[in-house]
Motif scaffolding. Structure first.
Motif, PDB file in Angstrom:
ATOM      1  N   ASP A   1       0.835  -1.207   0.000  1.00 43.47           N
ATOM      2  CA  ASP A   1       0.000   0.000   0.000  1.00 43.47           C
ATOM      3  C   ASP A   1       0.866   1.252   0.000  1.00 43.47           C
ATOM      4  O   ASP A   1       0.561   2.237  -0.678  1.00 43.47           O
ATOM      5  CB  ASP A   1      -0.932   0.015   1.217  1.00 43.47           C
ATOM      6  N   CYS A   2       1.962   1.199   0.763  1.00 43.14           N
ATOM      7  CA  CYS A   2       2.881   2.331   0.814  1.00 43.14           C
ATOM      8  C   CYS A   2       3.552   2.539  -0.540  1.00 43.14           C
ATOM      9  O   CYS A   2       3.687   3.668  -1.017  1.00 43.14           O
ATOM     10  CB  CYS A   2       3.926   2.093   1.901  1.00 43.14           C
ATOM     11  N   LEU A   3       3.943   1.429  -1.180  1.00 46.12           N
ATOM     12  CA  LEU A   3       4.588   1.532  -2.486  1.00 46.12           C
ATOM     13  C   LEU A   3       3.618   2.018  -3.561  1.00 46.12           C
ATOM     14  O   LEU A   3       3.998   2.778  -4.448  1.00 46.12           O
ATOM     15  CB  LEU A   3       5.166   0.170  -2.888  1.00 46.12           C
ATOM     16  N   THR A   4       2.376   1.570  -3.478  1.00 39.78           N
ATOM     17  CA  THR A   4       1.380   2.036  -4.444  1.00 39.78           C
ATOM     18  C   THR A   4       1.177   3.539  -4.340  1.00 39.78           C
ATOM     19  O   THR A   4       1.093   4.248  -5.355  1.00 39.78           O
ATOM     20  CB  THR A   4       0.043   1.316  -4.214  1.00 39.78           C
ATOM     21  N   GLN A   5       1.119   4.022  -3.105  1.00 37.05           N
ATOM     22  CA  GLN A   5       0.977   5.462  -2.898  1.00 37.05           C
ATOM     23  C   GLN A   5       2.210   6.208  -3.405  1.00 37.05           C
ATOM     24  O   GLN A   5       2.105   7.278  -4.014  1.00 37.05           O
ATOM     25  CB  GLN A   5       0.766   5.748  -1.411  1.00 37.05           C
ATOM     26  N   LEU A   6       3.372   5.622  -3.176  1.00 34.50           N
ATOM     27  CA  LEU A   6       4.609   6.253  -3.630  1.00 34.50           C
ATOM     28  C   LEU A   6       4.698   6.260  -5.156  1.00 34.50           C
ATOM     29  O   LEU A   6       5.166   7.231  -5.754  1.00 34.50           O
ATOM     30  CB  LEU A   6       5.805   5.526  -3.035  1.00 34.50           C
ATOM     31  N   ASP A   7       4.234   5.182  -5.805  1.00 31.59           N
ATOM     32  CA  ASP A   7       4.203   5.152  -7.266  1.00 31.59           C
ATOM     33  C   ASP A   7       3.330   6.277  -7.811  1.00 31.59           C
ATOM     34  O   ASP A   7       3.662   6.900  -8.832  1.00 31.59           O
ATOM     35  CB  ASP A   7       3.662   3.803  -7.760  1.00 31.59           C
ATOM     36  N   THR A   8       2.233   6.549  -7.147  1.00 28.20           N
ATOM     37  CA  THR A   8       1.359   7.644  -7.565  1.00 28.20           C
ATOM     38  C   THR A   8       2.084   8.982  -7.480  1.00 28.20           C
ATOM     39  O   THR A   8       2.003   9.830  -8.386  1.00 28.20           O
ATOM     40  CB  THR A   8       0.090   7.685  -6.705  1.00 28.20           C
ATOM     41  N   GLU A   9       2.822   9.181  -6.384  1.00 28.27           N
ATOM     42  CA  GLU A   9       3.576  10.425  -6.225  1.00 28.27           C
ATOM     43  C   GLU A   9       4.686  10.529  -7.278  1.00 28.27           C
ATOM     44  O   GLU A   9       4.974  11.614  -7.791  1.00 28.27           O
ATOM     45  CB  GLU A   9       4.179  10.493  -4.816  1.00 28.27           C
ATOM     46  N   CYS A  10       5.296   9.392  -7.603  1.00 32.37           N
ATOM     47  CA  CYS A  10       6.341   9.399  -8.635  1.00 32.37           C
ATOM     48  C   CYS A  10       5.764   9.806  -9.990  1.00 32.37           C
ATOM     49  O   CYS A  10       6.393  10.558 -10.741  1.00 32.37           O
ATOM     50  CB  CYS A  10       6.993   8.024  -8.730  1.00 32.37           C
ATOM     51  N   ARG A  11       4.581   9.294 -10.301  1.00 36.27           N
ATOM     52  CA  ARG A  11       3.961   9.662 -11.581  1.00 36.27           C
ATOM     53  C   ARG A  11       3.603  11.145 -11.624  1.00 36.27           C
ATOM     54  O   ARG A  11       3.705  11.786 -12.674  1.00 36.27           O
ATOM     55  CB  ARG A  11       2.731   8.796 -11.840  1.00 36.27           C
ATOM     56  N   LYS A  12       3.198  11.690 -10.483  1.00 33.05           N
ATOM     57  CA  LYS A  12       2.927  13.131 -10.424  1.00 33.05           C
ATOM     58  C   LYS A  12       4.210  13.917 -10.702  1.00 33.05           C
ATOM     59  O   LYS A  12       4.202  14.920 -11.429  1.00 33.05           O
ATOM     60  CB  LYS A  12       2.363  13.509  -9.059  1.00 33.05           C
ATOM     61  N   PHE A  13       5.295  13.454 -10.126  1.00 27.98           N
ATOM     62  CA  PHE A  13       6.592  14.103 -10.330  1.00 27.98           C
ATOM     63  C   PHE A  13       7.012  14.024 -11.802  1.00 27.98           C
ATOM     64  O   PHE A  13       7.418  15.007 -12.406  1.00 27.98           O
ATOM     65  CB  PHE A  13       7.623  13.416  -9.431  1.00 27.98           C
ATOM     66  N   LEU A  14       6.874  12.837 -12.393  1.00 30.99           N
ATOM     67  CA  LEU A  14       7.244  12.657 -13.792  1.00 30.99           C
ATOM     68  C   LEU A  14       6.320  13.447 -14.712  1.00 30.99           C
ATOM     69  O   LEU A  14       6.758  14.004 -15.717  1.00 30.99           O
ATOM     70  CB  LEU A  14       7.187  11.169 -14.151  1.00 30.99           C
ATOM     71  N   GLY A  15       5.041  13.490 -14.363  1.00 33.37           N
ATOM     72  CA  GLY A  15       4.110  14.280 -15.148  1.00 33.37           C
ATOM     73  C   GLY A  15       4.442  15.756 -15.122  1.00 33.37           C
ATOM     74  O   GLY A  15       4.294  16.467 -16.118  1.00 33.37           O
ATOM     75  N   LEU A  16       4.933  16.226 -13.970  1.00 36.43           N
ATOM     76  CA  LEU A  16       5.345  17.619 -13.844  1.00 36.43           C
ATOM     77  C   LEU A  16       6.549  17.906 -14.743  1.00 36.43           C
ATOM     78  O   LEU A  16       6.605  18.925 -15.434  1.00 36.43           O
ATOM     79  CB  LEU A  16       5.685  17.925 -12.384  1.00 36.43           C
ATOM     80  N   ILE A  17       7.513  16.988 -14.747  1.00 35.12           N
ATOM     81  CA  ILE A  17       8.709  17.161 -15.576  1.00 35.12           C
ATOM     82  C   ILE A  17       8.358  17.169 -17.062  1.00 35.12           C
ATOM     83  O   ILE A  17       8.892  17.962 -17.841  1.00 35.12           O
ATOM     84  CB  ILE A  17       9.724  16.031 -15.278  1.00 35.12           C
TER      85      ILE A  17
ATOM     86  N   GLY B   1      10.329   4.748 -19.607  1.00 34.73           N
ATOM     87  CA  GLY B   1      11.224   3.656 -19.250  1.00 34.73           C
ATOM     88  C   GLY B   1      11.631   3.608 -17.791  1.00 34.73           C
ATOM     89  O   GLY B   1      12.709   3.106 -17.473  1.00 34.73           O
ATOM     90  N   THR B   2      10.793   4.124 -16.876  1.00 35.64           N
ATOM     91  CA  THR B   2      11.116   4.053 -15.450  1.00 35.64           C
ATOM     92  C   THR B   2      10.594   2.744 -14.861  1.00 35.64           C
ATOM     93  O   THR B   2       9.901   1.985 -15.532  1.00 35.64           O
ATOM     94  CB  THR B   2      10.499   5.241 -14.699  1.00 35.64           C
ATOM     95  N   CYS B   3      10.936   2.487 -13.615  1.00 39.13           N
ATOM     96  CA  CYS B   3      10.513   1.261 -12.937  1.00 39.13           C
ATOM     97  C   CYS B   3       9.381   1.563 -11.964  1.00 39.13           C
ATOM     98  O   CYS B   3       9.412   2.568 -11.254  1.00 39.13           O
ATOM     99  CB  CYS B   3      11.683   0.643 -12.175  1.00 39.13           C
ATOM    100  N   ARG B   4       8.415   0.682 -11.931  1.00 45.45           N
ATOM    101  CA  ARG B   4       7.323   0.784 -10.962  1.00 45.45           C
ATOM    102  C   ARG B   4       7.761   0.106  -9.674  1.00 45.45           C
ATOM    103  O   ARG B   4       8.209  -1.046  -9.685  1.00 45.45           O
ATOM    104  CB  ARG B   4       6.072   0.120 -11.517  1.00 45.45           C
ATOM    105  N   LEU B   5       7.645   0.787  -8.559  1.00 43.16           N
ATOM    106  CA  LEU B   5       8.190   0.279  -7.298  1.00 43.16           C
ATOM    107  C   LEU B   5       7.500  -0.999  -6.846  1.00 43.16           C
ATOM    108  O   LEU B   5       8.142  -1.881  -6.272  1.00 43.16           O
ATOM    109  CB  LEU B   5       8.080   1.356  -6.219  1.00 43.16           C
ATOM    110  N   THR B   6       6.201  -1.122  -7.085  1.00 37.74           N
ATOM    111  CA  THR B   6       5.514  -2.348  -6.688  1.00 37.74           C
ATOM    112  C   THR B   6       6.053  -3.547  -7.471  1.00 37.74           C
ATOM    113  O   THR B   6       6.179  -4.652  -6.920  1.00 37.74           O
ATOM    114  CB  THR B   6       4.003  -2.208  -6.929  1.00 37.74           C
ATOM    115  N   ASP B   7       6.375  -3.347  -8.745  1.00 42.67           N
ATOM    116  CA  ASP B   7       6.984  -4.426  -9.531  1.00 42.67           C
ATOM    117  C   ASP B   7       8.416  -4.678  -9.086  1.00 42.67           C
ATOM    118  O   ASP B   7       8.847  -5.831  -8.980  1.00 42.67           O
ATOM    119  CB  ASP B   7       6.973  -4.066 -11.021  1.00 42.67           C
TER     120      ASP B   7
END
Length: 423
Positions: free
Chosen positions: A74-90, A112-118
């Motif tokens: 659950d923590c990693l899923t939430q973190l993946d969401t934050e990572c996508r927000k960061f990448l979307g901003l870039i 080509g980034t890695c998903r933390l849950t995977d």
């Protein structure tokens, strides 16, 4: 050493340790939006440099904690969401950008980034496989015995004969095998089931791990299965039923070149201005009012510049009359590159020479093995159907006047495979 390995591999994973939780929280802070003014997002680095730091430094810093299985999904899923927000901003992307784009191969326009849950599942399986094949026989035997004990308890000590080690680690439930407690082996079993991985442990020291018909050894498991995961997201992006996967189908035609990967790396030739529109254009989510998902039924969908066709990415990039000057410049740039390459190869090249008795003017003409060869450049939308049609139109136009090799290039970077005939 053996005692410490045994204690580590049997650690409970129901709750993350404080240190792991702290690292996760800090990393989550690194990938917040610029509104929170945190580190990388608020830095003055170029966007492609931020991407490189994210891929090469921030994500690998979590590898140890992900491999231990101590971080809740659950923590990693939430973190993946934050990572996508960061990448979307870039990448200047809206929230409705499709998820596979962030993890798809850069060859098809993904990041080509890695998903933390995977990654957590991949690293957990790798850690388990490496312990089972450790060169130290003491460590290897202790780990294998602990695995066997876990399987016996799963069968409530009632399983006769040879233990189904490979089946257990692959997530099979045949014979009533269940998970009792939580240790490295049960975590590896759950991760293998999640990723669709099969493990062959028939040998004493050799293990083969298979996913999507890709077989790897424990030493190369992380690299191999990250590639498998990336291929899965690539297929998801290409098969996207909405508009966002259209360009990826054209980019995917070229399987060998790394040119597309360079466009989103630190060696990119793009300017900051280009970067703002690159990914939106490739996902076909530019705010153009000709798209059915953007406009209402009452709204005028015609192009705001030429006022003729519907204002879509297809029209803006290739057919808008107001952009004709830029379209011609793009065509001539490709023609000039081709000419310079042919001259370097020692060919005597003629540009825009009229065919005798005709109004046709092929872009490039030269002699090859005593016969005349014409090459005509055409830029079209990055869709396999559009590229095939463009090739056929050029061929039909010139084929009766000699040998013609159309050079078909996608307006967003696609390379038509038949261009290799020119090479």
């Amino acid at each position: 050493m053996p005692g410490s390995v045994l204690a580590w591999s049997s650690t409970k994973a129901s709750h993350p340790t404080p240190s792991a939780e702290l690292v996760i929280n800090e990393f989550g802070a690194w990938v917040q939006t610029t509104k929170k003014h945190i580190l990388i997002a608020a830095s003055h680095l170029a966007p492609w440099q931020k991407l490189e730091i994210f891929r090469s430094h921030l994500l690998p810093s979590l590898s140890h904690h992900l491999a231990s299985g101590r971080v809740l999904k659950d923590c990693l899923t939430q973190l993946d969401t934050e990572c996508r927000k960061f990448l979307g901003l870039i990448c200047n992307l809206p929230n409705h950008a499709t998820v596979p784009f962030f993890y798809a191969d850069r060859r098809v326009g993904g990041l080509g980034t890695c998903r933390l849950t995977d990654d957590a599942d991949i690293l957990t399986i790798a850690r388990a496989a490496q312990l089972l094949t450790c060169r130290d026989p003491t460590v290897r035997n202790i780990c294998r015995e602990q695995l066997h004990d876990t399987i016996r308890r799963g069968f409530r000590n009632e399983h006769p004969g040879v233990l189904p080690v490979g089946e257990y680690l692959s997530g099979s439930v045949d014979g009533g095998s269940t998970d009792l407690g939580s240790n490295l082996w049960t975590l590896a079993r759950q991760a293998a089931k999640q990723l669709g991985v099969r493990m062959d442990v028939s040998g004493d020291e050799n293990i083969r791990i298979v996913a999507d018909d890709v077989s790897v050894s424990p030493v190369k498991e992380v690299h191999g299965f990250r590639k498998v995961a990336r291929q899965r997201y690539t297929r998801d992006l290409i098969s996207d039923k909405s508009h966002q996967g259209v360009v990826a189908t054209g980019l995917s035609l070229e399987e060998k070149s790394k040119d597309m990967a360079r466009l989103v790396s630190c060696r990119t030739p793009f300017s900051f201005r280009d970067w703002r529109y690159l990914h939106r254009a490739r996902l076909d989510i530019l705010p153009l009012r000709g798209h059915s998902w953007f406009c209402s039924q009452e709204q005028d969908t015609s192009c705001r510049r030429c006022g003729k066709e519907n204002e879509t990415g297809f029209h803006v990039l290739n057919h808008c009359e107001e952009g004709l000057q830029l379209t011609t410049k793009r065509h001539n740039t490709i023609q000039d590159l081709l000419e310079s390459l042919l001259v370097k190869q020692g060919h005597d090249v003629t540009i825009n020479n009229a065919i005798p008795g005709q109004r046709l003017r092929p872009d490039v003409e030269f002699q090859l093995s005593g016969s005349r060869l014409m090459v005509d450049v055409v830029v079209c939308y990055d869709q396999p159907g559009s590229m095939e049609n463009a090739y056929q139109r050029k061929y039909d136009k010139y084929s009766s006047h000699g040998r013609i090799l159309p050079l078909v290039v996608g307006s967003l970077g696609s390379w038509y495979p038949r261009n290799d005939e020119v090479r």
